[in-house]
Design an enzyme around this catalytic site. Structure first.
Site, PDB file in Angstrom:
ATOM      1  CE1 TYR A 146     -34.737 -41.151   4.318  1.00 57.96           C
ATOM      2  CE2 TYR A 146     -33.681 -41.449   6.452  1.00 57.96           C
ATOM      3  CZ  TYR A 146     -33.675 -41.627   5.081  1.00 57.96           C
ATOM      4  OH  TYR A 146     -32.636 -42.257   4.470  1.00 57.96           O
ATOM      5  CD  GLN A 184       7.634 -10.987 -13.834  1.00 59.24           C
ATOM      6  OE1 GLN A 184       6.770 -11.148 -12.964  1.00 59.24           O
ATOM      7  NE2 GLN A 184       8.607 -10.114 -13.708  1.00 59.24           N
ATOM      8  NE  ARG A 203     -31.588 -28.934   7.303  1.00 60.28           N
ATOM      9  CZ  ARG A 203     -31.877 -30.237   7.243  1.00 60.28           C
ATOM     10  NH1 ARG A 203     -32.591 -30.811   8.210  1.00 60.28           N
ATOM     11  NH2 ARG A 203     -31.468 -30.957   6.230  1.00 60.28           N
ATOM     12  CG  ASN A 250       4.231  -6.894   1.340  1.00 55.01           C
ATOM     13  OD1 ASN A 250       3.812  -7.157   0.222  1.00 55.01           O
ATOM     14  ND2 ASN A 250       4.654  -5.700   1.678  1.00 55.01           N
ATOM     15  N   GLY A 305       7.473   2.299  -0.818  1.00 53.23           N
ATOM     16  CA  GLY A 305       8.358   3.226  -1.503  1.00 53.23           C
ATOM     17  C   GLY A 305       7.992   4.655  -1.107  1.00 53.23           C
ATOM     18  CG  ASN A 365       4.472   3.688  -5.293  1.00 58.55           C
ATOM     19  OD1 ASN A 365       3.400   3.919  -5.848  1.00 58.55           O
ATOM     20  ND2 ASN A 365       5.317   2.762  -5.720  1.00 58.55           N
ATOM     21  NE  ARG A 400       7.890  -8.943   1.456  1.00 57.48           N
ATOM     22  CZ  ARG A 400       7.789  -7.722   0.951  1.00 57.48           C
ATOM     23  NH1 ARG A 400       8.009  -6.665   1.712  1.00 57.48           N
ATOM     24  NH2 ARG A 400       7.466  -7.532  -0.325  1.00 57.48           N
ATOM     25  CB  SER A 434     -47.637 -30.147  23.387  1.00 54.82           C
ATOM     26  OG  SER A 434     -47.848 -28.766  23.462  1.00 54.82           O
TER      27      SER A 434
HETATM   28  C1  UD1 Z   1       5.889  -2.228  -4.278  1.00 56.34           C
HETATM   29  C2  UD1 Z   1       6.558  -0.931  -4.781  1.00 56.34           C
HETATM   30  C3  UD1 Z   1       6.548   0.096  -3.644  1.00 56.34           C
HETATM   31  C4  UD1 Z   1       5.141   0.311  -3.135  1.00 56.34           C
HETATM   32  C5  UD1 Z   1       4.473  -1.005  -2.747  1.00 56.34           C
HETATM   33  C6  UD1 Z   1       3.020  -0.774  -2.464  1.00 56.34           C
HETATM   34  C7  UD1 Z   1       8.225  -1.576  -6.461  1.00 56.34           C
HETATM   35  C8  UD1 Z   1       9.661  -1.748  -6.723  1.00 56.34           C
HETATM   36  N1  UD1 Z   1       7.897  -1.178  -5.225  1.00 56.34           N
HETATM   37  O1  UD1 Z   1       6.736  -2.765  -3.269  1.00 56.34           O
HETATM   38  O2  UD1 Z   1       7.115   1.335  -4.070  1.00 56.34           O
HETATM   39  O3  UD1 Z   1       5.152   1.212  -2.032  1.00 56.34           O
HETATM   40  O4  UD1 Z   1       4.587  -1.964  -3.824  1.00 56.34           O
HETATM   41  O5  UD1 Z   1       2.385  -1.905  -1.959  1.00 56.34           O
HETATM   42  O6  UD1 Z   1       7.400  -1.757  -7.345  1.00 56.34           O
HETATM   43  N2  UD1 Z   1       5.329  -8.762  -8.894  1.00 56.34           N
HETATM   44  C9  UD1 Z   1       5.346  -9.333 -10.148  1.00 56.34           C
HETATM   45  N3  UD1 Z   1       6.551  -9.715 -10.678  1.00 56.34           N
HETATM   46  C10 UD1 Z   1       7.722  -9.526 -10.038  1.00 56.34           C
HETATM   47  C11 UD1 Z   1       7.683  -8.927  -8.742  1.00 56.34           C
HETATM   48  C12 UD1 Z   1       6.481  -8.549  -8.217  1.00 56.34           C
HETATM   49  O7  UD1 Z   1       4.306  -9.522 -10.782  1.00 56.34           O
HETATM   50  O8  UD1 Z   1       8.758  -9.905 -10.587  1.00 56.34           O
HETATM   51  C13 UD1 Z   1       4.011  -8.376  -8.318  1.00 56.34           C
HETATM   52  C14 UD1 Z   1       3.761  -9.023  -6.990  1.00 56.34           C
HETATM   53  O9  UD1 Z   1       3.086 -10.265  -7.176  1.00 56.34           O
HETATM   54  C15 UD1 Z   1       2.892  -7.993  -6.277  1.00 56.34           C
HETATM   55  C16 UD1 Z   1       3.313  -6.675  -6.907  1.00 56.34           C
HETATM   56  O10 UD1 Z   1       4.018  -6.990  -8.081  1.00 56.34           O
HETATM   57  O11 UD1 Z   1       1.510  -8.202  -6.519  1.00 56.34           O
HETATM   58  C17 UD1 Z   1       4.191  -5.856  -5.966  1.00 56.34           C
HETATM   59  O12 UD1 Z   1       5.347  -6.611  -5.628  1.00 56.34           O
HETATM   60  P1  UD1 Z   1       5.930  -6.640  -4.145  1.00 56.34           P
HETATM   61  O13 UD1 Z   1       7.128  -7.494  -4.154  1.00 56.34           O
HETATM   62  O14 UD1 Z   1       4.871  -6.950  -3.178  1.00 56.34           O
HETATM   63  O15 UD1 Z   1       6.387  -5.117  -4.004  1.00 56.34           O
HETATM   64  P2  UD1 Z   1       6.577  -4.273  -2.670  1.00 56.34           P
HETATM   65  O16 UD1 Z   1       7.883  -4.626  -2.061  1.00 56.34           O
HETATM   66  O17 UD1 Z   1       5.395  -4.366  -1.818  1.00 56.34           O
HETATM   67 CA    CA Z   2       3.575  -5.629  -1.808  1.00 51.99          CA
END
Ligand code: UD1
Ligand code: CA
Length: 468
Positions: free
Chosen positions: A398, A84, A344, A239, A151, A181, A17, A416
């Site tokens: 210089y 990952q 400077r 995001n 969430g 969340n 996004r 001056s």
């Molecule tokens: C997530 C939460 C949501 C919460 C929100 C808060 C989940 C399913 N949802 O949603 O409940 O309200 O954050 O900001 O967790 N990431 C990984 N590996 C992956 C996917 C994501 O490391 O496979 C990392 C992303 O880089 C990011 C973080 O996890 O830093 C959160 O992922 P993101 O996709 O932004 O979750 P949200 O949709 O914002």
């Molecule tokens: Ca997020």
């Protein structure tokens, strides 16, 4: 080992996004990467190790840890990078990390790399709640008016947390829930070891949701607690680029608020940007449009701004700086700089000094009570006490190849528009006639004047015109 904490930072996601070729967690908030701010919030907490989960563009992010100087003051031994391979969701990110963090500590804080405004104090409260309630999961939540894209926290009739429902999975009723969340949690490591494998791919997105652990814990009668924030600014999740700009402003507000609570007066704070590491003493006033970058120290009762830029600069008490720029410099007590001065690198300005309009100072020392009030360039010079530099005086430092030094003794007055051709030593108590080009040393207590004699031809202009 009891109550030890680890931290896991999720930063493997693609950040689709954001619509950017730069990995999401390297986008900047107040000049520093998002991931820096997240890790910075942990710095003073009692946390044994940091596990950072990387995936998308992991080499670029890893390289940032080495090549930027953001992490130079951190204990490098604490950092552990986990890869990952496929970004199958936040739950999967936890699963692939398990082998690294199990047996390393009793509890683990889980944070998102895209929630950079989180504050140390809040995490401290979350950790405290987790320990005091002896919970398996402690959630950081907030009530927010526009809960979209977070969430939702679903509670049962006893107000116990039973589930987190993601926006994509929520029905109309669940979408009305305002408690969200934050994506920041404390877990018992033991709980994760036992239950991470219970997470199944989500029916709609096919991703493994870490948030499913909440429902699992509820059904297994595990202890779930929460710490709820009144001010939700600090848990804003970034995001897209619009939220990035909102977060930048909020971060500025948080930093500015801390300075104000510590006794600094900020006039029109929305227009002021201050690096969080600046040290500013009580009753100093910072006015609008001022930017204070890294390594700045400012004493008491100073007036800085409007529209002033400072970097690597130390400023003593009672200093005034208006509409000016200063980098790698020291400015002593009661000195006045500006408007429109440029200080400077390697400039040492002592006490009660005046540096005025359109004046540039470079690699120079200017001692107590001296004045360079208008339109001057002072470079590679040492000015002793009580010197008055007239308007338009230039040190010609210089020669096209090398820089040379100019020394000016105490109680000297430079008329001056004089040019001081370096290297040159001008003694104590000297008077230099205006418009002189000084290329030889001047002994103490002398008058030096270098100027061709003025000729006045009477009626010359009138006669010239009548001959034409
Ligand atoms: C997530 C939460 C949501 C919460 C929100 C808060 C989940 C399913 N949802 O949603 O409940 O309200 O954050 O900001 O967790 N990431 C990984 N590996 C992956 C996917 C994501 O490391 O496979 C990392 C992303 O880089 C990011 C973080 O996890 O830093 C959160 O992922 P993101 O996709 O932004 O979750 P949200 O949709 O914002
Ligand atoms: Ca997020």
């Amino acid at each position: 080992m009891k109550n030890t904490f680890l931290a896991l930072i999720l930063a493997a996601g693609k950040g689709t996004r954001m619509k950017s070729s730069l990995p999401k967690v390297l986008h900047k908030i107040n000049n520093k990467s998002m991931i820096f701010w997240v890790i910075n919030s942990l710095k003073h907490l009692d946390i044994k190790k940091y596990f950072i989960v990387l995936g998308h563009e992991k080499d670029v992010i890893k390289n940032h840890f080495v090549s930027s100087d953001e992490f130079k003051n951190f204990d490098q031994k604490k950092f552990n990078f986990i890869s990952q391979k496929n970004q199958l969701g936040t739950g999967d990110a936890l699963k692939v990390s398990l082998d690294f963090f199990k047996n390393q500590g009793e509890n683990i804080l889980v944070l998102s790399g895209d929630t950079p405004l989180i504050q140390e104090k809040t995490l401290q409260n979350l950790m405290k709640r987790h320990i005091e309630t002896c919970s398996d999961i402690t959630l950081l939540t907030a009530n927010i008016p526009d809960s979209k894209s977070y969430g939702r926290i679903k509670r049962d009739k006893n107000k116990d947390i039973m589930e987190i429902v993601e926006e994509k999975n929520a029905n109309e009723e669940e979408k009305q829930i305002k408690e969200i969340n934050s994506g920041i949690y404390a877990f018992k490591t033991e709980f994760l070891e036992k239950y991470l494998n219970f997470i199944k791919p989500n029916g709609i997105t096919k991703e493994f949701y870490l948030t499913d652990l909440v429902k699992i814990a509820y059904l297994e009668n595990k202890k779930i607690s929460s710490f709820t924030l009144d001010n939700f600014d600090e848990i804003i999740g970034i995001n897209d680029k619009f939220t990035l700009s909102v977060a930048n402003q909020k971060m500025r507000n948080l930093i500015n608020k801390n300075f104000m609570l510590n006794g600094v007066i900020l006039e029109n704070p929305d227009t002021i940007e201050i690096d969080s590491t600046a040290e500013i003493e009580e009753d100093t006033v910072i006015s609008q449009g001022t930017i204070i970058k890294e390594n700045v120290k400012i004493g008491k009762n100073c007036k800085i701004g409007p529209f002033t830029f400072l970097k690597n600069t130390e400023i003593a008490d009672n200093v005034e700086i208006k509409y000016s720029y200063s980098e790698d410099a020291f400015i002593g007590e009661n000195s006045k700089i500006g408007p429109f001065s440029h200080i400077r690198p390697n400039s040492h300005i002592h006490k009660n000094v005046k540096i005025g309009n359109f004046t540039e100072i470079k690699s120079s020392t200017i001692k107590d009570n001296s004045k360079v009030s208008h339109l001057s360039y002072i470079g590679d010079a040492i000015l002793e006490n009580n010197i008055n530099i007239g308007a338009g005086v230039i040190t010609c430092n210089y020669d096209g190849k090398k820089k040379h030094q100019t020394k000016i003794g105490k109680n000297t007055f430079i008329g001056s528009n004089s040019n001081l051709i370096a290297p040159v030593n001008i003694g104590d108590g000297v008077l230099i006639g205006a418009g002189s080009t000084i290329y030889k040393d001047v002994p103490d207590n002398s008058l030096a004047i270098e100027r061709s004699e003025q000729i006045n031809k009477i009626d010359y202009f009138y006669k010239k015109q009548s001959n034409e």
